[in-house]
Design a protein around this motif. Structure first.
Motif, mmCIF file in Angstrom:
data_model
loop_
_atom_site.group_PDB
_atom_site.id
_atom_site.type_symbol
_atom_site.label_atom_id
_atom_site.label_comp_id
_atom_site.label_asym_id
_atom_site.label_seq_id
_atom_site.Cartn_x
_atom_site.Cartn_y
_atom_site.Cartn_z
ATOM 1 N N ILE A 80 36.481 41.214 43.095
ATOM 2 C CA ILE A 80 35.201 41.319 42.571
ATOM 3 C C ILE A 80 34.357 40.302 41.969
ATOM 4 C CG2 ILE A 80 33.168 43.113 42.992
ATOM 5 C CD1 ILE A 80 34.670 44.678 43.852
ATOM 6 N N ALA A 81 35.189 40.032 41.102
ATOM 7 C CA ALA A 81 34.573 40.126 39.828
ATOM 8 C C ALA A 81 34.801 38.295 39.947
ATOM 9 C CB ALA A 81 35.260 40.449 38.134
ATOM 10 N N ASN A 82 35.746 38.152 40.734
ATOM 11 C CA ASN A 82 36.434 36.592 40.967
ATOM 12 C C ASN A 82 34.981 35.941 41.946
ATOM 13 O OD1 ASN A 82 38.069 34.305 40.716
ATOM 14 N ND2 ASN A 82 38.265 34.919 42.442
ATOM 15 N N GLY A 83 34.748 36.812 43.107
ATOM 16 C CA GLY A 83 33.141 36.658 43.974
ATOM 17 C C GLY A 83 31.709 36.572 42.886
ATOM 18 N N ILE A 84 31.576 36.876 42.030
ATOM 19 C CA ILE A 84 30.316 36.931 41.383
ATOM 20 C C ILE A 84 30.380 35.784 41.099
ATOM 21 C CG2 ILE A 84 29.297 38.062 39.737
ATOM 22 C CD1 ILE A 84 29.763 40.634 40.502
ATOM 23 N N PHE A 85 31.276 34.990 39.699
ATOM 24 C CA PHE A 85 31.610 34.303 39.211
ATOM 25 C C PHE A 85 31.306 32.898 40.217
ATOM 26 C CE2 PHE A 85 33.000 35.898 34.752
ATOM 27 C CZ PHE A 85 32.589 34.400 34.348
ATOM 28 N N ALA A 101 41.900 32.256 37.417
ATOM 29 C CA ALA A 101 43.195 32.965 37.311
ATOM 30 C C ALA A 101 43.467 33.507 38.364
ATOM 31 C CB ALA A 101 42.751 34.384 36.129
ATOM 32 N N GLU A 102 42.622 33.666 39.446
ATOM 33 C CA GLU A 102 43.008 34.418 40.883
ATOM 34 C C GLU A 102 43.547 33.503 41.632
ATOM 35 O OE1 GLU A 102 42.623 37.709 40.718
ATOM 36 O OE2 GLU A 102 42.195 37.851 38.863
ATOM 37 N N SER A 103 43.516 32.486 41.360
ATOM 38 C CA SER A 103 43.687 30.778 42.735
ATOM 39 C C SER A 103 44.607 29.990 42.098
ATOM 40 C CB SER A 103 42.494 30.248 43.282
ATOM 41 O OG SER A 103 41.741 29.794 41.898
ATOM 42 N N GLU A 104 45.172 29.606 43.149
ATOM 43 C CA GLU A 104 46.184 28.670 42.722
ATOM 44 C C GLU A 104 46.267 27.862 42.403
ATOM 45 O OE1 GLU A 104 49.424 29.715 42.056
ATOM 46 O OE2 GLU A 104 49.783 31.636 41.912
#
Length: 261
Positions: A80-85, A101-104
């Protein structure tokens, strides 16, 4: 101003938007893009602050801890936080690409023509387990310059730390703070939730030259190299040891919170 909030709390203080425009804007297109990007990051932080601040009322506690068929609920909260960024920072034009940090792999930005001159790297939500404890969590970001012309590849993000043009972190606690630098000192901004603005509250921040506090995960002691082991042991010995003073140990298990302390 919201009813019951005295004007004196904010009078004479500078908002983050005004601060970055005054410090970075007007020096050309690149500096204007950097100012715009930092304002976008601040907007993402405000949104994450609103969500984390709801705690169980926002359903966040149900996202933490248990395993589900699609992965841990903690990972869902990070997502959720990743999508907000991504939503706040990918459409304004300053960024050529992002890496989380959530993606390769690098996160592409909209459009085929790359106009942005910067790369944004971020950890959207550090210390997620602390949500369940109502303890501090945070976000971390770094900005690098991009000199290419096509879509950035992973190698473009692997630059020396000394090449950063801006960096910072947000800490979500009793108050939300955004601490950042763009090469002209480190400055802290506190979120005035009633008006939705970050206010410049901590100018020219510095790491203390001396302190009586240490933050360390003792469960990792078996992995420490000899100098780290010796240093921590000396601190634990307190006034009876070679350092001649007593230390307090704090370990929050949120990198942002421990760094901020």
């Amino acid at each position: 101003m919201s009813k019951g909030i005295p004007m004196s709390l904010y009078s004479g203080r500078t908002t983050l938007s005004k601060f970055v425009i005054e410090h970075l804007g007007g020096d050309g297109p690149k500096s204007d893009q950097l100012a715009s990007l930092l304002i976008d990051v601040a907007a993402a932080v405000k949104t994450i602050s609103a969500i984390t601040g709801k705690g169980a009322l926002g359903g966040l506690h149900s996202f933490v801890g248990a395993e589900s068929t699609s992965g841990s609920h903690q990972e869902r909260l990070d997502a959720i936080a990743n999508g907000i960024f991504m939503d706040h920072c990918s459409w304004g034009g300053p960024v050529a690409g992002m890496l989380s940090a959530e993606s390769e792999e690098p996160i592409p930005v909209a459009g085929d023509l790359i106009r942005g001159r910067y790369l944004l790297l971020f950890d959207p939500l550090d210390g997620t387990n602390n949500i369940e404890l109502n303890a501090s969590v945070g976000s971390v970001f770094s900005v690098l310059e991009y000199t290419g012309t096509g879509k950035p590849e992973k190698k473009d993000f692997l630059q020396a730390g000394s090449r950063q043009v801006a960096a910072g972190y947000a800490i979500y606690g009793p108050a939300t703070m955004l601490v950042m630098t763009a090469g002209r000192g480190t400055h802290g901004f506190t979120l005035a939730r009633e008006v939705g603005n970050f206010v410049h509250t901590h100018p020219d921040m510095h790491v203390a030259q001396e302190t009586n506090d240490i933050a360390v995960n003792s469960c990792s002691e078996r992995f420490w190299e000899a100098p780290i082991n010796r240093y921590v042991s000396e601190c634990k010995e307190g006034s009876a040891g070679i350092r001649g003073k007593n230390f307090n140990m704090h370990w929050i298990a949120s990198m942002v919170a421990d760094v901020h302390r």
